[in-house]
Enzyme design. Sequence first.
Site, PDB file in Angstrom:
ATOM      1  N   GLU A 163     -35.121  25.625  11.558  1.00 19.13           N
ATOM      2  CA  GLU A 163     -34.035  24.906  11.588  1.00 19.13           C
ATOM      3  C   GLU A 163     -33.184  25.297  13.013  1.00 19.13           C
ATOM      4  O   GLU A 163     -33.169  26.454  13.425  1.00 19.13           O
ATOM      5  CB  GLU A 163     -33.048  25.629  10.693  1.00 19.13           C
ATOM      6  CG  GLU A 163     -31.537  24.967  10.345  1.00 19.13           C
ATOM      7  CD  GLU A 163     -30.560  25.233   9.220  1.00 19.13           C
ATOM      8  OE1 GLU A 163     -29.590  25.632   9.721  1.00 19.13           O
ATOM      9  OE2 GLU A 163     -31.359  25.162   8.147  1.00 19.13           O
ATOM     10  N   HIS A 195     -32.332  21.485  -3.874  1.00 19.16           N
ATOM     11  CA  HIS A 195     -32.564  22.941  -4.534  1.00 19.16           C
ATOM     12  C   HIS A 195     -32.427  22.631  -5.995  1.00 19.16           C
ATOM     13  O   HIS A 195     -31.733  21.737  -6.379  1.00 19.16           O
ATOM     14  CB  HIS A 195     -31.596  23.936  -4.375  1.00 19.16           C
ATOM     15  CG  HIS A 195     -31.280  24.428  -2.833  1.00 19.16           C
ATOM     16  ND1 HIS A 195     -30.410  23.736  -2.004  1.00 19.16           N
ATOM     17  CD2 HIS A 195     -31.892  25.492  -2.100  1.00 19.16           C
ATOM     18  CE1 HIS A 195     -30.522  24.329  -0.834  1.00 19.16           C
ATOM     19  NE2 HIS A 195     -31.391  25.230  -0.670  1.00 19.16           N
ATOM     20  N   ASP A 203     -28.852  22.317  -7.137  1.00 21.49           N
ATOM     21  CA  ASP A 203     -28.014  21.246  -6.730  1.00 21.49           C
ATOM     22  C   ASP A 203     -28.206  19.943  -7.615  1.00 21.49           C
ATOM     23  O   ASP A 203     -27.204  19.264  -7.842  1.00 21.49           O
ATOM     24  CB  ASP A 203     -28.626  20.609  -5.278  1.00 21.49           C
ATOM     25  CG  ASP A 203     -28.733  21.641  -4.161  1.00 21.49           C
ATOM     26  OD1 ASP A 203     -27.747  22.419  -4.257  1.00 21.49           O
ATOM     27  OD2 ASP A 203     -29.457  21.663  -3.372  1.00 21.49           O
ATOM     28  N   ASP A 252     -24.061  24.903  11.478  1.00 28.13           N
ATOM     29  CA  ASP A 252     -24.462  23.347  10.779  1.00 28.13           C
ATOM     30  C   ASP A 252     -23.845  22.260  11.183  1.00 28.13           C
ATOM     31  O   ASP A 252     -23.436  21.578  10.211  1.00 28.13           O
ATOM     32  CB  ASP A 252     -24.466  23.630   9.199  1.00 28.13           C
ATOM     33  CG  ASP A 252     -25.543  24.760   8.669  1.00 28.13           C
ATOM     34  OD1 ASP A 252     -26.661  24.751   9.169  1.00 28.13           O
ATOM     35  OD2 ASP A 252     -25.239  25.449   7.534  1.00 28.13           O
ATOM     36  N   ASP A 268     -35.696  21.200   9.960  1.00 32.05           N
ATOM     37  CA  ASP A 268     -34.170  21.113   9.716  1.00 32.05           C
ATOM     38  C   ASP A 268     -33.547  20.877  10.890  1.00 32.05           C
ATOM     39  O   ASP A 268     -33.626  21.858  11.639  1.00 32.05           O
ATOM     40  CB  ASP A 268     -33.651  22.628   8.836  1.00 32.05           C
ATOM     41  CG  ASP A 268     -34.145  22.444   7.479  1.00 32.05           C
ATOM     42  OD1 ASP A 268     -34.650  21.384   6.899  1.00 32.05           O
ATOM     43  OD2 ASP A 268     -33.722  23.376   6.898  1.00 32.05           O
ATOM     44  N   ASP A 328     -23.778  30.760  11.308  1.00 30.13           N
ATOM     45  CA  ASP A 328     -24.595  29.461  11.223  1.00 30.13           C
ATOM     46  C   ASP A 328     -23.755  28.209  11.103  1.00 30.13           C
ATOM     47  O   ASP A 328     -22.914  27.943  10.182  1.00 30.13           O
ATOM     48  CB  ASP A 328     -25.478  29.423   9.834  1.00 30.13           C
ATOM     49  CG  ASP A 328     -26.418  28.484   9.699  1.00 30.13           C
ATOM     50  OD1 ASP A 328     -26.562  27.754  10.744  1.00 30.13           O
ATOM     51  OD2 ASP A 328     -27.033  28.504   8.755  1.00 30.13           O
ATOM     52  N   ASP A 385     -30.018  19.175   7.831  1.00 27.03           N
ATOM     53  CA  ASP A 385     -29.382  20.313   6.934  1.00 27.03           C
ATOM     54  C   ASP A 385     -28.141  20.740   7.762  1.00 27.03           C
ATOM     55  O   ASP A 385     -28.195  21.699   8.572  1.00 27.03           O
ATOM     56  CB  ASP A 385     -30.475  21.593   6.771  1.00 27.03           C
ATOM     57  CG  ASP A 385     -30.085  22.269   6.084  1.00 27.03           C
ATOM     58  OD1 ASP A 385     -28.839  22.577   5.570  1.00 27.03           O
ATOM     59  OD2 ASP A 385     -30.763  23.478   5.796  1.00 27.03           O
TER      60      ASP A 385
END
Length: 388
Positions: A217, A54, A57, A257, A245, A255, A287
Amino acid sequence: MSYQPTPEDRFTFGLWTVGWQGRDPFGDATRRALDPVETVQRLAELGAHGVTFHDDDLIPFGSSDTERESHIKRFRQALDATGMTVPMATTNLFTHPVFKDGAFTANDRDVRRYALRKTIRNIDLAAELGAKTYVAWGGREGAESGAAKDVRSALDRMKEAFDLLGEYVTSQGYDLRFAIEPKPNEPRGDILLPTVGHALAFIERLERPELYGVNPEVGHEQMAGLNFPHGIAQALWAGKLFHIDLNGQSGIKYDQDLRFGAGDLRSAFWLVDLLESAGYEGPRHFDFKPPRTEDLDGVWASAAGCMRNYLILKERAAAFRADPEVQAALRASRLDQLAQPTAADGLEDLLADRAAFEDFDVEAAAARGMAFERLDQLAMDHLLGARG
């Protein structure tokens, strides 16, 4: 087969993944911030192909132009020194409080205009760094209450935004396509374009639909209770799988992850089988968030685990497809018939064919077993390492 990744495997990671400090709604950070240069170097050592980012980031929000150029210069030097690439970039349109009601669909017009300018600025950087895909995740595009958002107007504004971005990319001659990332909820109570199907339908209404695809994702589709490999298959069928992702998720909840392969392992197996057998050529992008229980050694172990798990599943899926017993089981389940057109002879011949209806023995057809359990057990045997 070696489980040591190489750049040829096309594994990529977001700066925000290994860079997640472990901060969540209930607790502060458990790890120090990572310098993007350090991230590039460590991922290269692990065998990754590239990194994604991003804008915020790489360049802290509010940086001056001089500071911005300094961050970009250091990042470029790290890429050049390691041979790492930047296949994808995206915009952070969710962290700063200005985006509390969304970005492209915020009720405030000035916020929408700011979001577009912020995105365009990072598109320029993405193109400069060689990215071919620009992901758009509308994490704040949604609502918690019915009257708060006129969804039809919001979709008009979403379409307007993507049409403008497509116009910009085309006018600049950038070799860049957009990938919309669906998610059903979190951080908003309900997010617009919540699933792959919603995104695919939306894309067909855009002025330049050929520029837009999806970035599904794993966890996002599973949060909605959907079959992720099925969604990927439909995106591939539509020619719209522009990016993906990879992570792990355990059912319908927040979520998670998790690293790829954790969570629903069967789904991960079928996903890798699909991507590899379909000839998907894009990055295998992870991700995920290393759990906040881990120190930095655990962060890199988690990243390495993502790649290792993919390679193991790739090997198991290839062995499954090459197994003569599996091939016989596929025929017994009539998968070869599914690949044949139902009426290649056309409507006229179908209507004239008495065997298709008048003389069709429905009871005999109903009595035919499909042999799916045998086929599925063979898949389980390969997944669990019980077959070579």
